[in-house]
Design a protein around this motif. Structure first.
Motif, short mmCIF file in Angstrom:
data_model
loop_
_atom_site.label_atom_id
_atom_site.label_comp_id
_atom_site.label_asym_id
_atom_site.label_seq_id
_atom_site.Cartn_x
_atom_site.Cartn_y
_atom_site.Cartn_z
N THR A 67 0.84 -1.19 0.00
CA THR A 67 0.00 0.00 0.00
C THR A 67 0.88 1.25 0.00
OG1 THR A 67 -1.94 1.04 1.02
CG2 THR A 67 -0.21 0.25 2.51
N THR A 68 0.27 2.37 -0.24
CA THR A 68 1.02 3.64 -0.25
C THR A 68 0.96 4.28 1.14
OG1 THR A 68 -0.96 4.87 -0.91
CG2 THR A 68 0.46 4.01 -2.68
N PRO A 69 1.85 5.21 1.43
CA PRO A 69 1.82 5.88 2.73
C PRO A 69 0.46 6.51 3.04
CG PRO A 69 3.89 6.36 1.64
CD PRO A 69 3.04 5.63 0.64
N VAL A 96 4.85 -0.99 2.51
CA VAL A 96 4.44 0.38 2.23
C VAL A 96 5.46 1.02 1.29
CG1 VAL A 96 3.92 2.66 3.18
CG2 VAL A 96 3.37 0.59 4.50
N ASN A 97 4.95 1.54 0.17
CA ASN A 97 5.83 2.20 -0.79
C ASN A 97 4.99 3.18 -1.59
OD1 ASN A 97 7.58 2.89 -3.02
ND2 ASN A 97 8.73 1.00 -2.62
N LYS A 98 5.49 4.38 -1.77
CA LYS A 98 4.79 5.38 -2.57
C LYS A 98 4.56 4.88 -3.98
CE LYS A 98 4.96 10.30 -3.77
NZ LYS A 98 5.75 11.57 -3.65
N PHE A 99 5.45 3.99 -4.43
CA PHE A 99 5.36 3.40 -5.76
C PHE A 99 5.28 1.88 -5.60
CE2 PHE A 99 7.92 7.28 -6.05
CZ PHE A 99 7.10 8.05 -6.87
N GLU A 138 7.94 -2.71 -5.33
CA GLU A 138 8.03 -3.79 -4.35
C GLU A 138 7.67 -5.14 -4.98
OE1 GLU A 138 8.97 -3.63 -1.24
OE2 GLU A 138 9.01 -1.47 -0.90
N GLU A 139 8.15 -6.20 -4.36
CA GLU A 139 7.69 -7.54 -4.73
C GLU A 139 6.37 -7.75 -4.01
OE1 GLU A 139 10.42 -10.65 -4.06
OE2 GLU A 139 12.02 -9.77 -5.24
N GLY A 140 5.30 -7.64 -4.74
CA GLY A 140 3.98 -7.76 -4.14
C GLY A 140 2.99 -8.39 -5.09
N ASP A 141 1.83 -8.77 -4.54
CA ASP A 141 0.79 -9.42 -5.34
C ASP A 141 -0.46 -8.55 -5.48
OD1 ASP A 141 2.18 -12.07 -5.44
OD2 ASP A 141 1.89 -11.92 -3.27
N PHE A 142 -0.66 -7.66 -4.51
CA PHE A 142 -1.90 -6.90 -4.48
C PHE A 142 -1.64 -5.53 -3.87
CE2 PHE A 142 -6.09 -5.92 -2.42
CZ PHE A 142 -6.84 -5.83 -3.59
N ALA A 143 -2.09 -4.48 -4.55
CA ALA A 143 -1.86 -3.11 -4.06
C ALA A 143 -3.16 -2.46 -3.63
CB ALA A 143 -1.21 -2.27 -5.16
N ILE A 144 -3.06 -1.66 -2.59
CA ILE A 144 -4.19 -0.83 -2.12
C ILE A 144 -3.71 0.60 -2.18
CG2 ILE A 144 -5.72 -0.29 -0.20
CD1 ILE A 144 -5.30 -3.23 0.72
N LEU A 145 -4.41 1.42 -2.97
CA LEU A 145 -3.91 2.77 -3.24
C LEU A 145 -5.06 3.71 -3.57
CD1 LEU A 145 -2.30 2.62 -6.81
CD2 LEU A 145 -3.81 0.87 -5.88
N LEU A 146 -4.74 5.00 -3.66
CA LEU A 146 -5.75 6.00 -3.97
C LEU A 146 -6.24 5.85 -5.39
CD1 LEU A 146 -4.24 9.19 -2.28
CD2 LEU A 146 -5.98 7.63 -1.37
N SER A 147 -7.47 6.29 -5.62
CA SER A 147 -8.13 6.07 -6.91
C SER A 147 -7.40 6.72 -8.07
CB SER A 147 -9.57 6.58 -6.85
OG SER A 147 -9.60 7.95 -6.52
N GLU A 148 -6.67 7.82 -7.81
CA GLU A 148 -5.98 8.51 -8.90
C GLU A 148 -4.64 7.87 -9.25
OE1 GLU A 148 -5.43 11.20 -5.20
OE2 GLU A 148 -6.97 9.88 -6.07
N SER A 149 -4.20 6.88 -8.46
CA SER A 149 -2.92 6.22 -8.70
C SER A 149 -3.10 5.01 -9.62
CB SER A 149 -2.30 5.77 -7.38
OG SER A 149 -2.14 6.87 -6.50
N LYS A 150 -2.03 4.66 -10.32
CA LYS A 150 -2.08 3.52 -11.24
C LYS A 150 -0.90 2.60 -10.97
CE LYS A 150 -5.55 5.47 -13.34
NZ LYS A 150 -6.92 4.95 -13.11
#
Length: 212
Positions: free
Chosen positions: A5-7, A23-26, A30-42
């Motif tokens: 997820t992002t900060p 947690v990473n702004k980008f 990261e080595e990850g499978d699923f991201a949770i982020l703000l709607s304007e992020s891609k």
């Protein structure tokens, strides 16, 4: 499964019940499978986009994230409305507007229903709409390529903008005008990082300034 997820969304993920995540702004870094982020992020990885500008969006995002985490077997139980209300109630000594019930909030909305507001920034539009004001439509290109002639003759009661756009707004607007009230809202870098306290600050500024 590794969640990233992002900060800005970290607190929502914690409230939703997940204890271990990156947690990473980008997130794609990261080595990850699923991201949770703000709607304007891609991102490239599988993701869930949320909005956390209004109190209602914060509550809905906690519930949605928790439900998705539960469906993916990442938490034992999805949290419900009572738990979310208890999260907000933990702030009872620090907030006013975040704990108003719907009837109390509707009184604020009624007081703003005839107010036209020109808003720079999409995230502030959500809050202005939530407190009952009418957001007027206008064209704004942050790169300065918009046609300012489109704004001529616009009639509005308040001008709302985030602090980071002050230089751009000064180029376009007469902030010393007596024809409308100017309201500057603090952005992420100049306000509490806590999502409820951040929203409370913005609601308080808007509601109190618009009532004057």
């Amino acid at each position: 499964m590794i969640v990233v997820t992002t900060p800005m969304c970290r607190q929502i993920v914690e409230w939703a019940g997940l204890k271990e995540f990156k947690v990473n702004k980008f997130p794609d870094e990261e080595e990850g499978d699923f991201a949770i982020l703000l709607s304007e992020s891609k991102v490239e990885m599988d993701s869930l986009a949320i909005k956390i500008n209004t109190f209602g969006q914060i509550k809905e995002s906690i519930k949605t994230v928790s439900k998705v985490l539960f469906e993916r077997n990442l938490i034992e139980k999805a949290i419900g409305d009572e738990w979310i209300e208890s999260i907000f109630n933990d702030y009872k000594d620090d907030v006013e507007y975040a704990l108003l019930d719907e009837n109390e909030f509707n009184e604020i909305r009624k007081s703003n229903k005839d107010k036209k507001v020109k808003v720079y920034s999409e995230f502030l539009k959500d809050i202005v709409l939530d407190i009952g004001a009418d957001v007027i439509d206008f064209t704004y290109d942050k790169n300065g390529n918009d046609d300012k002639a489109n704004d001529l003759g616009m009639d509005f009661d308040c001008l709302v903008y985030p602090d980071y756009l002050e230089e751009e707004v000064l180029k376009r607007e007469n902030l010393k005008s007596n024809e409308f009230k100017v309201i500057k809202i603090l952005s992420h870098n100049n306000i509490s990082k806590d999502q409820i306290l951040k929203a409370e600050s913005r609601y308080a500024t808007l509601i109190e300034e618009m009532s004057k």
